[in-house]
Design a protein around this motif. Structure first.
Motif, mmCIF file in Angstrom:
data_model
loop_
_atom_site.group_PDB
_atom_site.id
_atom_site.type_symbol
_atom_site.label_atom_id
_atom_site.label_comp_id
_atom_site.label_asym_id
_atom_site.label_seq_id
_atom_site.Cartn_x
_atom_site.Cartn_y
_atom_site.Cartn_z
ATOM 1 N N VAL A 76 -50.770 51.769 24.716
ATOM 2 C CA VAL A 76 -49.759 52.617 24.081
ATOM 3 C C VAL A 76 -49.922 52.694 22.569
ATOM 4 O O VAL A 76 -49.292 53.533 21.918
ATOM 5 N N THR A 77 -50.750 51.844 21.973
ATOM 6 C CA THR A 77 -50.967 51.886 20.526
ATOM 7 C C THR A 77 -52.150 52.754 20.128
ATOM 8 O O THR A 77 -52.446 52.883 18.954
ATOM 9 N N GLY A 78 -52.849 53.340 21.125
ATOM 10 C CA GLY A 78 -54.031 54.133 20.818
ATOM 11 C C GLY A 78 -55.315 53.328 20.733
ATOM 12 O O GLY A 78 -56.328 53.805 20.228
ATOM 13 N N THR A 79 -55.282 52.085 21.217
ATOM 14 C CA THR A 79 -56.448 51.203 21.180
ATOM 15 C C THR A 79 -57.195 51.249 22.497
ATOM 16 O O THR A 79 -56.585 51.217 23.576
ATOM 17 N N VAL A 80 -58.523 51.311 22.409
ATOM 18 C CA VAL A 80 -59.393 51.234 23.587
ATOM 19 C C VAL A 80 -60.177 49.931 23.517
ATOM 20 O O VAL A 80 -60.793 49.630 22.488
ATOM 21 N N GLY A 94 -66.132 45.755 22.801
ATOM 22 C CA GLY A 94 -65.672 46.504 21.631
ATOM 23 C C GLY A 94 -64.196 46.820 21.730
ATOM 24 O O GLY A 94 -63.638 46.947 22.817
ATOM 25 N N GLU A 95 -63.551 46.927 20.583
ATOM 26 C CA GLU A 95 -62.145 47.330 20.502
ATOM 27 C C GLU A 95 -62.015 48.358 19.393
ATOM 28 O O GLU A 95 -62.401 48.090 18.248
ATOM 29 N N TYR A 96 -61.482 49.520 19.724
ATOM 30 C CA TYR A 96 -61.437 50.626 18.766
ATOM 31 C C TYR A 96 -60.062 51.284 18.768
ATOM 32 O O TYR A 96 -59.503 51.561 19.831
ATOM 33 N N LYS A 97 -59.537 51.498 17.573
ATOM 34 C CA LYS A 97 -58.290 52.245 17.404
ATOM 35 C C LYS A 97 -58.679 53.708 17.265
ATOM 36 O O LYS A 97 -59.220 54.134 16.239
ATOM 37 N N VAL A 98 -58.425 54.506 18.313
ATOM 38 C CA VAL A 98 -58.979 55.860 18.350
ATOM 39 C C VAL A 98 -57.964 56.945 17.999
ATOM 40 O O VAL A 98 -58.322 57.971 17.421
ATOM 41 N N ILE A 99 -56.704 56.749 18.368
ATOM 42 C CA ILE A 99 -55.647 57.682 17.958
ATOM 43 C C ILE A 99 -54.426 56.844 17.572
ATOM 44 O O ILE A 99 -54.401 55.634 17.771
ATOM 45 N N SER A 100 -53.402 57.493 17.036
ATOM 46 C CA SER A 100 -52.263 56.750 16.486
ATOM 47 C C SER A 100 -51.126 56.550 17.477
ATOM 48 O O SER A 100 -50.127 55.916 17.147
ATOM 49 N N LYS A 113 -72.500 55.676 28.058
ATOM 50 C CA LYS A 113 -72.701 55.460 26.624
ATOM 51 C C LYS A 113 -71.547 55.986 25.778
ATOM 52 O O LYS A 113 -71.222 55.428 24.737
ATOM 53 N N ARG A 114 -70.945 57.088 26.206
ATOM 54 C CA ARG A 114 -69.923 57.756 25.403
ATOM 55 C C ARG A 114 -68.600 57.793 26.148
ATOM 56 O O ARG A 114 -68.562 57.862 27.369
ATOM 57 N N ILE A 115 -67.528 57.773 25.376
ATOM 58 C CA ILE A 115 -66.172 57.813 25.941
ATOM 59 C C ILE A 115 -65.359 58.847 25.184
ATOM 60 O O ILE A 115 -65.480 58.960 23.955
ATOM 61 N N ILE A 116 -64.544 59.581 25.923
ATOM 62 C CA ILE A 116 -63.531 60.436 25.296
ATOM 63 C C ILE A 116 -62.167 59.902 25.707
ATOM 64 O O ILE A 116 -61.896 59.705 26.896
ATOM 65 N N ALA A 117 -61.323 59.616 24.722
ATOM 66 C CA ALA A 117 -59.954 59.164 24.966
ATOM 67 C C ALA A 117 -58.994 60.194 24.398
ATOM 68 O O ALA A 117 -59.206 60.710 23.289
ATOM 69 N N VAL A 118 -57.942 60.499 25.150
ATOM 70 C CA VAL A 118 -56.969 61.514 24.721
ATOM 71 C C VAL A 118 -55.557 60.967 24.886
ATOM 72 O O VAL A 118 -55.317 60.015 25.626
ATOM 73 N N GLY A 119 -54.614 61.581 24.172
ATOM 74 C CA GLY A 119 -53.226 61.139 24.263
ATOM 75 C C GLY A 119 -52.360 61.811 23.228
ATOM 76 O O GLY A 119 -52.488 63.001 22.950
ATOM 77 N N ASP A 120 -51.475 61.003 22.635
ATOM 78 C CA ASP A 120 -50.489 61.513 21.684
ATOM 79 C C ASP A 120 -50.735 60.861 20.323
ATOM 80 O O ASP A 120 -50.498 59.671 20.143
#
Length: 592
Positions: A76-80, A94-100, A113-120
């Motif tokens: 819920v924090t936008g972290t993957v 790995g840990e990445y903050k991708v959106i807010s 190799k690649r990831i797309i993350a979506v949300g709010d």
């Protein structure tokens, strides 16, 4: 003394009304989230279950990479977080903050190799990145509101499609991913998008009850499927491995199977009626099982070839376990935060039928004769049938909110409530104690009853008479347990301390069981009375030795969010349950 992990009895997915819940699969395994915990369970072998609790906040989606080596999970924090599922250590890659804001969906590409993350998010609603480094691999743009779903074509040339609350689908070319076009076919929220394994098509479903098929390479719409439509919002879709069929799950309580070539419905399964049976998520395993999630948390498994009902329903806690107790033959019973009570026997859960509690179950007690009673925040005490199938129709209404429940040798049920302690027999109050303090826990052994601070009472079958006050605990008493022979009393408190008393001599034995850092929720004695287990809000379980008070077994991080119950299933098998809805068992070795 030592321990090792034994069997994990998993929770079911957490659901939220009006929102899709993400399920995914890899081979015969399904993957889902509940609170901070991610569950990977094998449908063919129920004993193969993995849990992961590395997120600081609630997880929302998890998917295993096509290679099968890693899992990516968002919260819920936008972290993957990307973590290893092959080794026991679940090493963080790995840990990445991708959106807010909250991540609603994520997807791996075909090369893992690649990831797309979506949300709010405030600045953007999606991010494409390299799994190894977190560096950007394009941009996900074109939406004006929350993005609910993403799908990636697993074959080159890579393509990606995203859908959101702005009722649009955005088609991206890649990699690196860049905006190609906006598709305006839906009239309401787009809830899910999935690419066929072949990469030739992708399908979209939404709150407008519509289903669309698109060309996988160009993003051109091929057709709208209008045959035998759903009567409510469609929350999820998934494809068969041969890409010839796909399934949709809807809040109209049905799951439909569609043929891509004819654009016709092949089968419709009706799960039930009413909100608990609304279908809010699905996945199609490589083992050719369609799994659809009910709002109640039940996992419904369908065979594409047969029937109008699920071939199997996996029940289990989808809310926190708030109370639990052992039964015979290594089975147990658990009360949940939503008022339901579930029993586990053999290899599966089943819910107790009949009129139960309407809100959180605060206590469960089992008598030596096998009688089972539960207390809930709905101010009710209920008895459960001896065969653990349904509640007894009659119930007892307590004078105030129950906090704890215990059963004496004469089958009298004692309930510690906010305003007093009630003694109940045959659903009738036989005695009521109204002290000046607020009772917070109760335990019973023979004719002795203990409640807060620790006050000992004798019970003569008619009234409680105070005989001693034991005051070595510094915090408010939160858990009490007599040893099986009634000679010892363990008292856990809000500061995390467990004090051991001699209940016969009414004196302190040791105050050195002090390693918990949060409220002690539960205490459980071994049958021989030589060891006592404690579970706490600090997520840890400790096993203490009476003979050697300085020795203990520390089971750290036994449940994300806190341990609410501990109980012994066998002389050397301990079970712990907690806020994540899972019951974990531990094989304990007691050294001489």
């Amino acid at each position: 003394m030592s321990y090792k992990k034994a069997v994990l009895f998993p929770c079911n997915p957490a659901t939220t009304r009006g929102e899709a819940t993400r399920l995914s699969s890899s081979k015969d395994k399904i993957v889902y989230t509940n609170g901070r915990t991610i569950i990977i369970r094998d449908l063919k072998n129920p004993s193969l279950v993995t849990s992961y609790s590395g997120h600081v906040q609630n997880a929302t989606v998890a998917r295993i990479s096509p290679s099968g080596y890693y899992c990516a999970s968002g919260d819920v924090t936008g972290t993957v977080r990307i973590w290893d599922i092959v080794g026991e250590d679940q090493t963080l890659k790995g840990e990445y903050k991708v959106i807010s804001g909250p991540i609603k969906d994520l997807e791996w590409d075909g090369e893992s190799k690649r990831i797309i993350a979506v949300g709010d998010g405030r600045e953007k609603f999606g991010h494409a990145f390299i799994a190894d480094s977190g560096s950007s691999t394009g941009e996900i743009i074109g939406h004006s509101k929350v993005v609910n779903a993403v799908a990636i074509r697993h074959q080159r040339p890579f393509r990606a499609a995203t859908g959101g609350d702005d009722a649009t689908i955005v088609f991206h070319q890649g990699a690196p991913y860049k905006y190609d076009k906006t598709i305006k076919t839906h009239t309401k929220f787009v809830q899910d998008i999935k690419y066929a394994p072949s990469g030739d098509h992708f399908a979209s479903v939404g709150s407008d009850s519509k289903i669309f098929l698109f060309d996988g390479k160009t993003g051109d719409m091929l057709s709208e499927i209008t045959d035998s439509p759903h009567a409510g919002s469609i929350m999820a879709c998934s494809w068969s491995q041969d890409s010839k069929l796909f399934a949709t799950s809807s809040v109209d309580c049905t799951v439909k199977l569609w043929d891509v070539e004819t654009r016709k419905a092949v089968n419709t399964w009706t799960v039930g009626s009413g909100v608990p049976y609304q279908q809010v998520g699905n996945t199609w395993t490589e083992g050719d099982e369609i799994v659809s999630l009910s709002m109640s948390g039940d996992l419904n498994i369908f065979d594409k070839r047969t029937g109008d009902k699920p071939v199997r329903v996996l029940q289990g806690p989808s809310k926190p376990i708030t109370a639990a107790a052992a039964l015979q033959d290594s089975s147990f019973i658990a009360g949940l935060g939503d008022g339901r009570v579930a029993s586990f026997s053999g290899s599966e859960y089943s819910y107790i039928g009949g009129t139960g509690h309407s809100t959180l179950v605060s206590g469960i007690a089992v008598s030596a004769g096998g009688k089972i009673f539960s207390a809930g925040y709905d101010d009710q005490v209920r008895e459960i049938e001896p065969n653990v199938s349904s509640f007894v129709q009659a119930s007892f209404s307590t004078a105030s909110q129950p906090r704890s429940i215990a059963i004496a040798a004469d089958s009298t049920v004692f309930v510690a409530e906010i305003n007093g302690v009630e003694a109940i027999r045959s659903n009738q109050r036989v005695f009521e104690l109204q002290p000046k303090f607020t009772p917070s826990a109760v335990a019973a052994s023979g004719s002795v009853v203990a409640d807060q601070k620790v006050r000992l009472y004798n019970w003569d079958g008619k009234a409680l008479k105070e005989v001693a006050v034991l005051d070595s605990n510094k915090g408010a008493i939160s858990a009490l347990a007599f040893s099986p022979d009634g000679s010892l009393l363990a008292a856990g408190d809000s500061s995390g301390k467990v004090i051991l008393y001699d209940a016969k001599e009414r004196k302190l034995i040791t105050s050195r069981w002090t390693f918990h850092s949060g409220r002690v929720h539960s205490l459980a004695w071994t049958a021989d009375g030589r060891h006592c287990a404690s579970g706490s809000l600090d997520t840890h379980v400790y096993i203490w030795s009476v003979e050697k008070p300085t020795r203990n077994i520390a089971i750290k991080n036994a449940a994300a969010g806190g341990v609410s119950a501990v109980f012994w299933l066998a002389p050397s098998k301990l079970a712990s349950a907690g806020a994540d809805g899972c019951v974990r068992t531990w094989d304990i070795t007691f050294h001489a």
